[in-house]
Each structure stands twice: as structure tokens, then as C-alpha cells.
Design a protein around this motif. Structure first.
Motif, PDB file in Angstrom:
ATOM      1  N   MET A   1     146.404  37.445  85.651  1.00 55.41           N
ATOM      2  CA  MET A   1     146.075  36.852  84.371  1.00 55.41           C
ATOM      3  C   MET A   1     147.136  35.836  83.996  1.00 55.41           C
ATOM      4  O   MET A   1     148.315  36.061  84.167  1.00 55.41           O
ATOM      5  CB  MET A   1     145.983  37.926  83.290  1.00 55.41           C
ATOM      6  N   SER A   2     146.716  34.702  83.445  1.00 50.62           N
ATOM      7  CA  SER A   2     147.685  33.684  83.042  1.00 50.62           C
ATOM      8  C   SER A   2     147.043  32.753  82.031  1.00 50.62           C
ATOM      9  O   SER A   2     146.582  31.678  82.375  1.00 50.62           O
ATOM     10  CB  SER A   2     148.172  32.896  84.248  1.00 50.62           C
TER      11      SER A   2
ATOM     12  N   PHE B   1     136.053  39.161  90.010  1.00 50.51           N
ATOM     13  CA  PHE B   1     137.426  38.716  89.800  1.00 50.51           C
ATOM     14  C   PHE B   1     137.480  37.227  89.474  1.00 50.51           C
ATOM     15  O   PHE B   1     138.322  36.781  88.694  1.00 50.51           O
ATOM     16  CB  PHE B   1     138.271  39.004  91.037  1.00 50.51           C
ATOM     17  N   GLY B   2     136.574  36.462  90.087  1.00 47.83           N
ATOM     18  CA  GLY B   2     136.522  35.039  89.789  1.00 47.83           C
ATOM     19  C   GLY B   2     136.211  34.775  88.327  1.00 47.83           C
ATOM     20  O   GLY B   2     136.796  33.868  87.705  1.00 47.83           O
ATOM     21  N   ASP B   3     135.298  35.559  87.758  1.00 49.00           N
ATOM     22  CA  ASP B   3     134.996  35.420  86.328  1.00 49.00           C
ATOM     23  C   ASP B   3     136.222  35.739  85.479  1.00 49.00           C
ATOM     24  O   ASP B   3     136.520  35.037  84.503  1.00 49.00           O
ATOM     25  CB  ASP B   3     133.840  36.354  85.945  1.00 49.00           C
ATOM     26  N   ALA B   4     136.937  36.817  85.833  1.00 48.83           N
ATOM     27  CA  ALA B   4     138.129  37.197  85.065  1.00 48.83           C
ATOM     28  C   ALA B   4     139.205  36.121  85.157  1.00 48.83           C
ATOM     29  O   ALA B   4     139.868  35.793  84.165  1.00 48.83           O
ATOM     30  CB  ALA B   4     138.662  38.534  85.566  1.00 48.83           C
ATOM     31  N   ILE B   5     139.389  35.542  86.347  1.00 47.73           N
ATOM     32  CA  ILE B   5     140.379  34.480  86.513  1.00 47.73           C
ATOM     33  C   ILE B   5     139.991  33.259  85.692  1.00 47.73           C
ATOM     34  O   ILE B   5     140.838  32.628  85.041  1.00 47.73           O
ATOM     35  CB  ILE B   5     140.528  34.116  88.002  1.00 47.73           C
ATOM     36  N   GLY B   6     138.691  32.934  85.700  1.00 44.94           N
ATOM     37  CA  GLY B   6     138.234  31.797  84.911  1.00 44.94           C
ATOM     38  C   GLY B   6     138.460  32.003  83.420  1.00 44.94           C
ATOM     39  O   GLY B   6     138.868  31.076  82.707  1.00 44.94           O
ATOM     40  N   GLU B   7     138.207  33.214  82.944  1.00 46.83           N
ATOM     41  CA  GLU B   7     138.457  33.517  81.532  1.00 46.83           C
ATOM     42  C   GLU B   7     139.936  33.388  81.203  1.00 46.83           C
ATOM     43  O   GLU B   7     140.325  32.862  80.148  1.00 46.83           O
ATOM     44  CB  GLU B   7     137.962  34.928  81.221  1.00 46.83           C
ATOM     45  N   SER B   8     140.774  33.879  82.115  1.00 47.46           N
ATOM     46  CA  SER B   8     142.214  33.813  81.878  1.00 47.46           C
ATOM     47  C   SER B   8     142.700  32.373  81.842  1.00 47.46           C
ATOM     48  O   SER B   8     143.436  31.967  80.932  1.00 47.46           O
ATOM     49  CB  SER B   8     142.954  34.591  82.968  1.00 47.46           C
ATOM     50  N   GLU B   9     142.290  31.579  82.828  1.00 43.85           N
ATOM     51  CA  GLU B   9     142.760  30.206  82.921  1.00 43.85           C
ATOM     52  C   GLU B   9     142.217  29.320  81.797  1.00 43.85           C
ATOM     53  O   GLU B   9     142.794  28.277  81.499  1.00 43.85           O
ATOM     54  CB  GLU B   9     142.382  29.621  84.281  1.00 43.85           C
ATOM     55  N   SER B  10     141.118  29.718  81.192  1.00 42.03           N
ATOM     56  CA  SER B  10     140.558  28.930  80.088  1.00 42.03           C
ATOM     57  C   SER B  10     141.191  29.275  78.747  1.00 42.03           C
ATOM     58  O   SER B  10     140.800  28.715  77.716  1.00 42.03           O
ATOM     59  CB  SER B  10     139.042  29.131  80.013  1.00 42.03           C
ATOM     60  N   GLY B  11     142.144  30.225  78.754  1.00 42.89           N
ATOM     61  CA  GLY B  11     142.870  30.546  77.546  1.00 42.89           C
ATOM     62  C   GLY B  11     142.234  31.581  76.658  1.00 42.89           C
ATOM     63  O   GLY B  11     142.556  31.665  75.467  1.00 42.89           O
TER      64      GLY B  11
ATOM     65  N   MET C   1     146.004  41.209  98.311  1.00 41.42           N
ATOM     66  CA  MET C   1     146.260  40.879  96.911  1.00 41.42           C
ATOM     67  C   MET C   1     147.272  39.749  96.786  1.00 41.42           C
ATOM     68  O   MET C   1     147.076  38.787  96.019  1.00 41.42           O
ATOM     69  CB  MET C   1     146.755  42.116  96.163  1.00 41.42           C
ATOM     70  N   LEU C   2     148.360  39.827  97.546  1.00 38.20           N
ATOM     71  CA  LEU C   2     149.381  38.785  97.480  1.00 38.20           C
ATOM     72  C   LEU C   2     148.856  37.458  98.031  1.00 38.20           C
ATOM     73  O   LEU C   2     149.271  36.384  97.564  1.00 38.20           O
ATOM     74  CB  LEU C   2     150.624  39.224  98.250  1.00 38.20           C
ATOM     75  N   SER C   3     147.946  37.525  99.005  1.00 41.92           N
ATOM     76  CA  SER C   3     147.358  36.293  99.540  1.00 41.92           C
ATOM     77  C   SER C   3     146.513  35.598  98.476  1.00 41.92           C
ATOM     78  O   SER C   3     146.531  34.357  98.359  1.00 41.92           O
ATOM     79  CB  SER C   3     146.503  36.607 100.769  1.00 41.92           C
ATOM     80  N   VAL C   4     145.776  36.380  97.696  1.00 41.98           N
ATOM     81  CA  VAL C   4     145.005  35.804  96.593  1.00 41.98           C
ATOM     82  C   VAL C   4     145.947  35.181  95.567  1.00 41.98           C
ATOM     83  O   VAL C   4     145.691  34.075  95.048  1.00 41.98           O
ATOM     84  CB  VAL C   4     144.116  36.875  95.943  1.00 41.98           C
ATOM     85  N   ILE C   5     147.040  35.875  95.265  1.00 42.81           N
ATOM     86  CA  ILE C   5     148.015  35.340  94.315  1.00 42.81           C
ATOM     87  C   ILE C   5     148.632  34.057  94.848  1.00 42.81           C
ATOM     88  O   ILE C   5     148.846  33.088  94.093  1.00 42.81           O
ATOM     89  CB  ILE C   5     149.101  36.395  94.027  1.00 42.81           C
ATOM     90  N   LEU C   6     148.924  34.009  96.145  1.00 42.91           N
ATOM     91  CA  LEU C   6     149.471  32.793  96.747  1.00 42.91           C
ATOM     92  C   LEU C   6     148.496  31.632  96.596  1.00 42.91           C
ATOM     93  O   LEU C   6     148.897  30.507  96.253  1.00 42.91           O
ATOM     94  CB  LEU C   6     149.789  33.035  98.223  1.00 42.91           C
ATOM     95  N   TYR C   7     147.227  31.902  96.839  1.00 37.71           N
ATOM     96  CA  TYR C   7     146.203  30.860  96.671  1.00 37.71           C
ATOM     97  C   TYR C   7     146.174  30.364  95.231  1.00 37.71           C
ATOM     98  O   TYR C   7     146.092  29.157  94.979  1.00 37.71           O
ATOM     99  CB  TYR C   7     144.838  31.423  97.069  1.00 37.71           C
ATOM    100  N   ARG C   8     146.293  31.282  94.296  1.00 37.61           N
ATOM    101  CA  ARG C   8     146.289  30.887  92.885  1.00 37.61           C
ATOM    102  C   ARG C   8     147.540  30.090  92.516  1.00 37.61           C
ATOM    103  O   ARG C   8     147.472  29.152  91.721  1.00 37.61           O
ATOM    104  CB  ARG C   8     146.163  32.123  92.000  1.00 37.61           C
ATOM    105  N   VAL C   9     148.676  30.467  93.084  1.00 38.35           N
ATOM    106  CA  VAL C   9     149.901  29.707  92.832  1.00 38.35           C
ATOM    107  C   VAL C   9     149.737  28.270  93.331  1.00 38.35           C
ATOM    108  O   VAL C   9     150.108  27.305  92.647  1.00 38.35           O
ATOM    109  CB  VAL C   9     151.109  30.386  93.521  1.00 38.35           C
ATOM    110  N   LEU C  10     149.170  28.134  94.530  1.00 35.72           N
ATOM    111  CA  LEU C  10     148.961  26.799  95.084  1.00 35.72           C
ATOM    112  C   LEU C  10     147.935  25.999  94.284  1.00 35.72           C
ATOM    113  O   LEU C  10     147.976  24.755  94.275  1.00 35.72           O
ATOM    114  CB  LEU C  10     148.513  26.913  96.545  1.00 35.72           C
ATOM    115  N   LYS C  11     147.021  26.697  93.611  1.00 38.54           N
ATOM    116  CA  LYS C  11     146.020  26.025  92.775  1.00 38.54           C
ATOM    117  C   LYS C  11     146.576  25.658  91.400  1.00 38.54           C
ATOM    118  O   LYS C  11     145.890  25.015  90.609  1.00 38.54           O
ATOM    119  CB  LYS C  11     144.797  26.930  92.605  1.00 38.54           C
ATOM    120  N   GLY C  12     147.804  26.062  91.095  1.00 39.33           N
ATOM    121  CA  GLY C  12     148.414  25.722  89.822  1.00 39.33           C
ATOM    122  C   GLY C  12     148.244  26.764  88.740  1.00 39.33           C
ATOM    123  O   GLY C  12     148.528  26.479  87.571  1.00 39.33           O
ATOM    124  N   HIS C  13     147.784  27.959  89.108  1.00 40.15           N
ATOM    125  CA  HIS C  13     147.637  29.021  88.118  1.00 40.15           C
ATOM    126  C   HIS C  13     149.004  29.600  87.754  1.00 40.15           C
ATOM    127  O   HIS C  13     149.998  29.371  88.444  1.00 40.15           O
ATOM    128  CB  HIS C  13     146.739  30.135  88.655  1.00 40.15           C
TER     129      HIS C  13
END
Length: 285
Positions: A1-2, A62-72, A240-252
Motif C-alpha cells: 500500500m502506498s 491485488f491489482g485492484d487493491a494496488i490501484g486503489e492505493s496508488e489513486s490515493g 512477494m518481494l519480486s512483486v514489490i520490486l516490480y512496483r518499485v520500478l514502476k514508481g510506486h
């Protein structure tokens, strides 16, 4: 979440089809698994289809949850909710491994001395209560136990080092150094992959050279259950960490709001701690 913006309310998601689809896919998985263990010809395909459907559901959920998080949409209350949820999940994992450690303790500290006492010498006069025996009736094929050198010790060093690299990555994220965060996170995943490679080799060595198998009495069953489930958790943690790495590279994630990273890090550190217990109890004692 971010979340990028601090939402001043407690976010309530709208109706979702994912919980129902997850329940259906898990039901299909268990139907296939129950048929598989009973040698039904149709069962493997059904079980694998259920697993694949579950993974697809989780991906979109999980994609929906990430989208909700990134949209604030998430604020501090949602952050706290996620933290408590992850804490209770890890507690359930502690209880899971506690059951297997308890079985190992009971077999070694209670059952073996009991089977070797004077009351049982008439039934099993040749039974010796050393750990790694072939059972009181001698029905288990002879095998050799697994020692701490060299692979288990190497794996211990790998996991301890991975905990260090993950901590460095976390501090880099908090400092706003995204490139450094990604580098050390990738190093953590790489160390986890090496760990799993060594464990696969260890299992091959156990079967081929030591004749140590799941059927090797209580020693074999507890050894493979504890180390096998731990290896499964390492694999899940690396995913899990690989998904987080992908998100870090995406700017999350932001330096102040990155629970997705923290939750995965908590899980990885938990896996490290479990291994330390395994290393001492399973390989040394």
C-alpha cells in the motif's frame, strides 16, 4: 500500500466479484486435490485448473487493491488495518510452524525415552532412543541423518545476508533512493533463489546418498515437513518481494507510505527467524 494523498476518511470498497471467485476456485482446487490423493484420473487436471484460477483471481484482486492505493484512496486507518492484518497472518504462520516444532519435540523428548524404558524392553529389546533411529520395530530402511555442514550452514549465511540486504533496501526507500532500493531488493531475491537451489540439491543428496526420505520414520517425516514447508515459504516470500520490486520500478511507494514493501519485509524476516530455529533444532541437535 502506498497512498499518494492522505485520505481523510475510512475507505470502504465497492462490491467485488473477487471473493466469490476466489471461493469457487479454491473449492475446485480442493475437490481436485481430494480426488488426486484417491487416484482419480480426472483429479490432477481439476486441481491444477483450480490453482491456476486462484492465481488469476489473486492477480486481479491485488491489482485492484494496488490501484486503489496508488489513486490515493487509502489513509492512515487503512494503513493500520493492513498492519494488523499482516501481523495476525504472521502470527498464524508462527502457530503453523509451532505445530511441527512441537511434533519434533514430542517425538524426541517424550516418545523415544518412553519407548526405551524398562516397561517396553520386552516388546522392543533392541530399540535405542537415539534420534534418527529406524523405529522400535525396525521396519524403516536404514538411513543417514542430515548434518549441518556444508549446505545448511551456507543456507543460513545466505538467509542472514538476505535479511541485511532487505534492510538496506528498506532504509534506501525511506531515504528516497529508488535505484538503491531496487538494487538491494533484487539482491535479496537473488539470495533467496540461491537458497532454494541449495535446498533442492540437499534433497537430492538426501534421497540418493543418505536414503533419507519422507518414509524414514519420524526423523524423515519431521525433517521434510519442516524444511519443505520452510522452503515453500521462502519461495512465496521471494514471489512477494519480486512483486514489490516490480512496483518499485514502476514508481510506486513513497518514503513515508510504503506498507506493501514493509509487509513483504516482515514476512521475509519471519522466514529468516524460522530458519534459524530449524538450523539449530533439525541440523545440530
Amino acid at each position: 500500500m502506498s497512498s499518494k494523498h492522505a485520505a481523510p476518511y475510512y475507505f470502504v470498497p465497492g462490491p467485488s466479484r473477487w471473493p466469490m471467485l476466489a471461493g469457487i476456485s479454491l473449492l475446485v482446487t480442493m475437490i481436485g486435490a481430494s480426488g488426486w490423493v484417491n487416484s482419480a484420473t480426472w483429479a490432477p487436471a481439476v486441481c491444477l485448473a483450480g490453482i491456476a484460477a486462484t492465481l488469476v483471481v489473486l492477480y486481479f484482486w491485488f491489482g485492484d487493491a494496488i490501484g486503489e492505493s496508488e489513486s490515493g484512496m487509502y489513509g492512515k486507518r487503512i494503513d493500520l488495518s493492513y498492519r494488523w492484518s499482516m501481523s495476525w497472518f504472521i502470527f498464524s504462520e508462527v502457530m503453523f510452524f509451532g505445530a511441527f516444532f512441537g511434533a519434533l519435540f514430542y517425538a524426541r523428548a517424550v516418545t523415544m525415552p518412553w519407548l526405551a524404558d524398562l516397561d517396553h524392553k520386552i516388546l522392543w529389546p533392541d530399540f535405542a532412543p537415539q534420534w534418527g533411529n529406524t523405529g522400535p520395530a525396525g521396519l524403516v530402511d536404514n538411513f543417514n541423518t542430515m548434518g549441518p555442514f556444508p549446505i545448511p550452514t551456507i543456507n543460513t549465511a545466505l538467509l542472514l545476508l538476505s535479511g541485511v540486504t532487505l534492510t538496506i533496501s528498506h532504509h534506501a526507500l525511506r531515504a528516497g533512493h529508488r535505484g538503491k532500493t531496487a538494487f538491494w531488493l533484487a539482491a535479496t531475491i537473488f539470495l533467496g533463489a540461491i537458497f532454494m537451489g541449495f535446498q533442492v540439491y540437499e534433497y537430492m543428496h538426501a534421497y540418493q546418498d543418505l536414503n533419507l526420505k519422507m518414509t524414514s520414520g519420524i526423523y524423515g517425516s519431521t525433517f521434510f515437513m519442516l524444511t519443505g514447508f520452510h522452503g515453500f515459504h521462502v519461495t512465496m516470500g521471494a514471489i512477494m518481494l519480486s512483486v514489490i520490486l516490480y512496483r518499485v520500478l514502476k514508481g510506486h511507494f513513497t518514503p513515508d507510505n510504503h506498507f506493501g514493501f514493509e509487509g513483504a519485509a516482515w514476512y521475509w524476516h519471519f522466514v529468516d527467524v524460522v530458519w534459524l530455529g530449524l538450523y539449530v533444532v533439525v541440523y545440530w541437535l
